[in-house]
Write a protein that holds these residues in place. Structure first.
Motif, PDB file in Angstrom:
ATOM      1  N   SER A  52     -14.649  -6.224  25.790  1.00  0.00           N
ATOM      2  CA  SER A  52     -13.265  -6.153  26.266  1.00  0.00           C
ATOM      3  C   SER A  52     -13.161  -6.530  27.736  1.00  0.00           C
ATOM      4  CB  SER A  52     -12.708  -4.731  26.078  1.00  0.00           C
ATOM      5  OG  SER A  52     -12.881  -4.284  24.756  1.00  0.00           O
ATOM      6  N   ASP A  53     -11.955  -6.946  28.122  1.00  0.00           N
ATOM      7  CA  ASP A  53     -11.667  -7.195  29.533  1.00  0.00           C
ATOM      8  C   ASP A  53     -11.077  -5.956  30.206  1.00  0.00           C
ATOM      9  OD1 ASP A  53     -12.158 -10.221  29.712  1.00  0.00           O
ATOM     10  OD2 ASP A  53     -10.838 -10.030  27.966  1.00  0.00           O
ATOM     11  N   LEU A  54     -10.517  -5.070  29.390  1.00  0.00           N
ATOM     12  CA  LEU A  54      -9.968  -3.809  29.868  1.00  0.00           C
ATOM     13  C   LEU A  54     -10.038  -2.807  28.721  1.00  0.00           C
ATOM     14  CD1 LEU A  54      -8.320  -2.006  31.868  1.00  0.00           C
ATOM     15  CD2 LEU A  54      -6.241  -3.029  30.883  1.00  0.00           C
ATOM     16  N   CYS A  55     -10.488  -1.582  29.026  1.00  0.00           N
ATOM     17  CA  CYS A  55     -10.535  -0.521  28.029  1.00  0.00           C
ATOM     18  C   CYS A  55      -9.550   0.579  28.419  1.00  0.00           C
ATOM     19  CB  CYS A  55     -11.943   0.084  27.922  1.00  0.00           C
ATOM     20  SG  CYS A  55     -13.182  -1.026  27.235  1.00  0.00           S
ATOM     21  N   VAL A  56      -8.902   1.121  27.426  1.00  0.00           N
ATOM     22  CA  VAL A  56      -8.060   2.292  27.619  1.00  0.00           C
ATOM     23  C   VAL A  56      -8.618   3.359  26.686  1.00  0.00           C
ATOM     24  CG1 VAL A  56      -5.733   3.227  27.663  1.00  0.00           C
ATOM     25  CG2 VAL A  56      -6.096   0.772  28.042  1.00  0.00           C
ATOM     26  N   VAL A  57      -9.307   4.339  27.244  1.00  0.00           N
ATOM     27  CA  VAL A  57      -9.947   5.367  26.430  1.00  0.00           C
ATOM     28  C   VAL A  57      -8.984   6.536  26.290  1.00  0.00           C
ATOM     29  CG1 VAL A  57     -11.160   6.356  28.420  1.00  0.00           C
ATOM     30  CG2 VAL A  57     -12.022   6.757  26.121  1.00  0.00           C
ATOM     31  N   THR A  58      -8.856   7.020  25.062  1.00  0.00           N
ATOM     32  CA  THR A  58      -7.828   8.012  24.754  1.00  0.00           C
ATOM     33  C   THR A  58      -8.303   8.941  23.639  1.00  0.00           C
ATOM     34  OG1 THR A  58      -5.475   8.259  24.217  1.00  0.00           O
ATOM     35  CG2 THR A  58      -6.697   6.550  23.027  1.00  0.00           C
ATOM     36  N   SER A  59      -7.425   9.833  23.207  1.00  0.00           N
ATOM     37  CA  SER A  59      -7.755  10.743  22.105  1.00  0.00           C
ATOM     38  C   SER A  59      -7.650  10.018  20.772  1.00  0.00           C
ATOM     39  CB  SER A  59      -6.809  11.944  22.098  1.00  0.00           C
ATOM     40  OG  SER A  59      -7.067  12.794  23.186  1.00  0.00           O
ATOM     41  N   VAL A  67      -7.891  -0.170  23.086  1.00  0.00           N
ATOM     42  CA  VAL A  67      -7.499   1.240  23.147  1.00  0.00           C
ATOM     43  C   VAL A  67      -8.299   1.967  22.068  1.00  0.00           C
ATOM     44  CG1 VAL A  67      -5.596   2.886  22.959  1.00  0.00           C
ATOM     45  CG2 VAL A  67      -5.167   0.574  23.836  1.00  0.00           C
ATOM     46  N   PHE A  68      -9.052   2.983  22.448  1.00  0.00           N
ATOM     47  CA  PHE A  68      -9.881   3.674  21.454  1.00  0.00           C
ATOM     48  C   PHE A  68     -10.277   5.059  21.957  1.00  0.00           C
ATOM     49  CE2 PHE A  68     -13.047   2.510  24.411  1.00  0.00           C
ATOM     50  CZ  PHE A  68     -14.195   3.250  24.153  1.00  0.00           C
ATOM     51  N   GLY A  69     -10.802   5.858  21.051  1.00  0.00           N
ATOM     52  CA  GLY A  69     -11.348   7.159  21.381  1.00  0.00           C
ATOM     53  C   GLY A  69     -12.354   7.547  20.323  1.00  0.00           C
TER      54      GLY A  69
END
Length: 500
Positions: free
Chosen positions: A402-409, A379-381
């Protein structure tokens, strides 16, 4: 204290009043709204809460005297208040603030740490090993605020890692008066460039590394490097330098005092070999002066060992026992927001880290990949109003590891959060790694925790221990770790109180 005493030895020109008859009784300030009767108001051009345009409000609040630069037009309300012109109000203000508080840096061991990454970690490590090995009382000034052990020193809310010189000298004075023996200061590039660290009498200056960051402030990497190197051009007596970083080689010729080196990959005064890394930490052998010391730290990764070497080298340079310092490394508590780890009831490991530059994100994810037994979810931004050139690159780094990214603020500041994500996402897409896009940071963390299974690792990067999120001009309460604990129902375990 007489104003003349605060100006002694400085180039200055009296525009009106008499410094010999003007007494400063309420400190020095840059912010007009913090002026009290008896303050010295320092009109710093460009300062958001002050500057030449704030002279009139400062006088209305009772400023006893004003420092200005050439070209400042005095308001009609100046009356007979003492006004003095100096070539550089920031530089003169740093000297005046130090003198007003009795030059507190002279009374304590001062350690200042500069570099792109590692400043906060090394500052926490220095405080911890001195406390654990000797029961020493140390102060820390940096990203997480100012404290003596676990006791926070209240200050006006600020996002500055290195406080402005009036605040910094006030903090040093408080620490001196409370019996602190060593102060560890994070010295940022802008803090050094704007004279905040002047007249702090640094005994040991530490250089950790240099990689791309803060180009929004400095424009070029050369300018950024030169701002960091200012610490070693007369501001410190002794340098402790990371010899693995090529910039480290520039420091020796410019230092008026001694230089001590540390490294993992090259010959140095303090060196680490035989690294063994797992999820709980790193074991290694420390070499110094022909002797070997078995060592361990409760933090995984080569970068953590490098920070430990910087810590030991700085403390040993100050005269502390090396064997005791090495033994204390293994007992250090987790550093808030720096590879800080918890495990959920489902068996998912969650790591909160401050990594917010390409180099730091690459190092943290590379370390995690070295011991991960299942998926890595990141999880990053990227912060708003900051260097835009690193956004796609950070997306590529996250996608690669990563195997999955969660892009956020992150901290969007005055930018549209969705526009920032638009610049990050292409980097992830280039790697083919699946991703989710959720601008709301709490929702992003919740999604990652829900998607993670037993033995998966969730990295939440970018904000570390920051207690707020900057949106526009607002500082909204938000903590990554507190959010994780709330969503995963993980109780808080308090740190052991500092030794007194």
């Amino acid at each position: 204290m007489k104003l003349s005493e605060l100006l002694a030895g400085q180039n200055h020109h009296i525009l009106q009043g008499d410094p010999e008859k003007t007494y400063i009784t309420a400190g020095t300030v840059f912010d007009a709204d913090r002026v009290m009767p008896g303050s010295l108001f320092i009109a710093v051009p460009g300062h958001e809460e002050g500057g030449p345009g704030a002279v009139a409000p400062a006088l209305a609040r009772g400023a006893a005297a004003v420092l200005v630069e050439d070209g400042c037009v005095l308001p009609a309300t100046a009356g007979d208040v003492c006004v003095v012109r100096v070539p550089d109000t920031r530089s003169a203000g740093a000297v005046a603030a130090s003198l007003y508080h009795g030059e507190p840096g002279r009374r304590m061991d001062m350690v200042a740490i500069t570099g792109t990454n590692g400043k906060t970690s090394v500052s926490y490590m220095v405080e911890s090993v001195l406390r654990l090995s000797e029961g020493a009382r140390a102060g820390v000034i940096g990203t997480a605020g100012s404290r003596i052990g676990d006791e926070l020193i209240p200050m006006p809310r600020s996002v500055l890692t290195t406080p402005e010189s009036p605040d910094l000298q006030y903090l040093l004075g408080c620490m001196r008066d409370r019996g602190v023996g060593t102060v560890v200061l994070e010295a940022t590039s802008m803090g050094l460039l704007t004279h905040r660290v002047d007249r702090t009498f640094v005994d040991v200056g530490v250089f950790t590394n240099l990689s791309q960051d803060h180009l929004d402030d400095h424009g070029t990497m050369d300018n950024y490097r030169d701002a960091k190197l200012r610490l070693f051009q007369g501001l410190c007596k002794h340098a402790v330098v990371n010899a693995d970083d090529p910039v480290g080689a520039l420091i020796g010729p410019m230092m008026p005092g001694e230089v001590t080196t540390y490294a993992l990959d090259t010959e140095a005064d303090y060196r680490a070999t035989d690294l063994v890394v797992d999820a709980s930490g790193t074991r290694f052998t420390l070499h110094h002066d022909g002797h070997k010391y078995p060592a361990a730290i409760p933090a995984p990764g080569r970068f953590s060992v490098s920070n430990a070497l910087a810590t030991v080298a700085a403390c040993h340079t100050l005269g502390h026992d090396l064997s005791g310092l090495v033994a204390a490394l293994e007992r250090m508590p987790q550093i808030p927001g720096r590879f800080e780890r918890v495990t959920t009831a489902a068996g998912t490991s969650v790591i909160v880290d401050y990594a917010h530059s390409p180099d730091s994100l690459n190092k943290v994810l590379g370390t995690i990949r070295g011991f991960a037994r299942a998926r890595v979810i990141t999880v990053f931004g990227c912060g708003g109003d900051r260097d835009t050139t690193k956004r796609a690159e950070m997306g590529t780094i996250a996608g690669t590891h990563s195997d999955l990214c969660v892009v956020t603020s992150d901290n969007p500041r005055h930018e549209d959060p969705e526009a920032i994500l638009d610049q990050v996402v292409p980097g992830i897409e280039d790697t083919g790694t699946p991703y989710e896009r959720l601008a709301d940071r709490r929702s992003a963390i919740a999604f990652a925790l829900a998607a993670a299974g037993p033995e998966d690792i969730v990295l939440i990067a970018g904000k570390g221990s920051e207690p707020h999120q900057t949106v526009g001009d607002q500082l909204l309460p938000f903590s990554d770790m507190a959010t994780v604990r709330e969503l995963a129902d993980i109780p808080v375990v308090r740190r052991q109180p500092a030794l007194r």
